[in-house]
Design an enzyme around this catalytic site. Structure first.
Site, PDB file in Angstrom:
ATOM      1  CG  ASP A  85      40.672  46.956  43.811  1.00  0.00           C
ATOM      2  OD1 ASP A  85      41.150  47.870  43.114  1.00  0.00           O
ATOM      3  OD2 ASP A  85      39.453  46.833  44.055  1.00  0.00           O
ATOM      4  CG  HIS A  86      40.986  50.810  45.998  1.00  0.00           C
ATOM      5  ND1 HIS A  86      41.220  52.112  45.637  1.00  0.00           N
ATOM      6  CD2 HIS A  86      40.026  50.358  45.162  1.00  0.00           C
ATOM      7  CE1 HIS A  86      40.436  52.439  44.630  1.00  0.00           C
ATOM      8  NE2 HIS A  86      39.707  51.391  44.315  1.00  0.00           N
ATOM      9  CD  GLU A 136      42.300  56.023  43.649  1.00  0.00           C
ATOM     10  OE1 GLU A 136      42.276  54.780  43.647  1.00  0.00           O
ATOM     11  OE2 GLU A 136      41.418  56.730  44.137  1.00  0.00           O
ATOM     12  CG  HIS A 178      34.640  51.908  44.261  1.00  0.00           C
ATOM     13  ND1 HIS A 178      35.586  52.524  45.039  1.00  0.00           N
ATOM     14  CD2 HIS A 178      35.322  51.272  43.288  1.00  0.00           C
ATOM     15  CE1 HIS A 178      36.785  52.266  44.562  1.00  0.00           C
ATOM     16  NE2 HIS A 178      36.661  51.515  43.492  1.00  0.00           N
ATOM     17  N   GLY A 179      30.403  50.922  43.263  1.00  0.00           N
ATOM     18  CA  GLY A 179      29.020  50.539  43.573  1.00  0.00           C
ATOM     19  C   GLY A 179      28.059  51.098  42.533  1.00  0.00           C
ATOM     20  CG  HIS A 208      39.403  52.047  40.293  1.00  0.00           C
ATOM     21  ND1 HIS A 208      39.613  51.140  41.294  1.00  0.00           N
ATOM     22  CD2 HIS A 208      40.615  52.273  39.731  1.00  0.00           C
ATOM     23  CE1 HIS A 208      40.891  50.829  41.346  1.00  0.00           C
ATOM     24  NE2 HIS A 208      41.537  51.516  40.412  1.00  0.00           N
ATOM     25  N   GLY A 209      35.277  51.530  39.347  1.00  0.00           N
ATOM     26  CA  GLY A 209      33.825  51.731  39.409  1.00  0.00           C
ATOM     27  C   GLY A 209      33.145  51.361  38.105  1.00  0.00           C
ATOM     28  CG  ASN A 232      33.727  44.133  43.719  1.00  0.00           C
ATOM     29  OD1 ASN A 232      33.545  42.924  43.686  1.00  0.00           O
ATOM     30  ND2 ASN A 232      33.778  44.801  44.849  1.00  0.00           N
TER      31      ASN A 232
END
Ligand code: 13P
Length: 288
Positions: A85-86, A136, A178-179, A208-209, A232
């Site tokens: 990932d990333h 990305e 993210h988060g 994502h996110g 995540n």
């Protein structure tokens, strides 16, 4: 079943209008919980590993060994991809070498020409090895394991240029972060997603996110070509909450409650429940 590339599972998801969940792993409990849930629900799944988590779990080879061992010992028969990932350029190469079945090269912070050049190079290696590759365009906002993105939306033309390089899946920033999302979050930019989908055709798109995006937005994103969704933080939050409750109830002080197999069990069960909930919303249940 051995690890598989994400290519077939994501193309099927795109054609069938559902999304495959990519859940980040951090340790043995995480990995086991996600694999057992995927098996129980007969769902394809991707296990995401950030470079930080890779170091934490004693390196990519250790992770490949652990996941392959679990596939065999837990008799997992649904398709599972082990995905970086990333990843950086070096990280991607290290994971290919270690036996990952899928990688992401995140060149979104590089000048666009350099992102193209490096993605192209990695596509050639991945094609030769039968490994899937995610690229990305437009960075994802927030911070994940030290990778910080400003959250700008992707340019649909740039998405087409990168998609045409022969990647397997494309992560495009559409206002996702993210988060946890801030209270004043503007939401996903569906007009941008629509424009990207028009330009990239059959390319499976990655969101994502995934943490904290309302279900209706998730479903709309899937209807506009999103076929992989990364989660995540939500698993981290439920794991921490369940573990805190166990300790606050003094259960670690009773009998052998301090045994890590007991201490980490509520968190593991909480991850299973969260993964199940997500797979149901993503529509991947029964699609293995
Ligand atoms: P969240 O932590 O917001 O769920 O994002 C996960 C992710 O996108 C991993 O790349």
């Amino acid at each position: 079943m051995a690890l598989v590339s994400a290519k077939e599972m994501l193309q099927k998801a795109k054609a069938g209008h559902y999304a495959v969940g990519a859940f980040n792993i951090n340790n043995l409990e995480w990995t086991k919980a996600i694999l057992l849930t995927a098996q129980e629900l007969n769902s394809p799944v991707m296990l995401g590993v950030s470079e930080g988590a890779g170091k934490y779990m004693a390196g990519y080879k250790t992770i490949v060994g652990m996941v392959n061992g679990m596939l065999e010992e837990l008799k997992i028969t649904v398709p599972v991809a082990l995905h970086l990932d990333h990843g950086s350029y070096e990280g991607a190469k290290a994971c290919i070498e270690a036996g990952f079945s899928s990688i992401m090269f995140d060149g979104s912070s590089l000048p666009f020409e350099e992102n193209v050049e490096k993605t192209k190079e990695l596509v050639a290696i991945c094609n030769e090895k039968g490994i899937s590759i995610e690229a990305e365009v437009g960075s994802i906002g927030g911070e994940e394991d030290g990778v910080v993105g400003l959250g700008e939306c992707a340019d649909p033309e740039e998405c087409k240029t990168i998609a045409d390089l022969g990647i397997t899946m494309l992560a495009a920033g559409i206002g996702n972060i993210h988060g946890k999302y801030p209270d004043n979050w503007a939401g996903l930019q569906f007009d941008v997603l629509d424009a990207i989908q028009q330009k990239t055709g059959d390319m499976p798109l990655v969101l994502h996110g995934g943490t904290g995006i309302p279900d209706d937005m998730i479903k709309k994103a899937i209807s506009l070509g999103v076929s992989k969704i990364n989660v995540n933080t939500e698993c981290q939050l439920v794991f921490a909450e369940a573990t805190r409750k166990y300790i606050e109830a003094g259960k670690d002080l009773a009998g052998k409650g301090f045994d890590p197999r007991k201490l980490l069990a509520p968190g593991t069960e909480a991850i299973k429940a969260k993964v199940k909930e997500k797979m149901e919303v993503f529509g991947s249940v029964g699609k293995a």
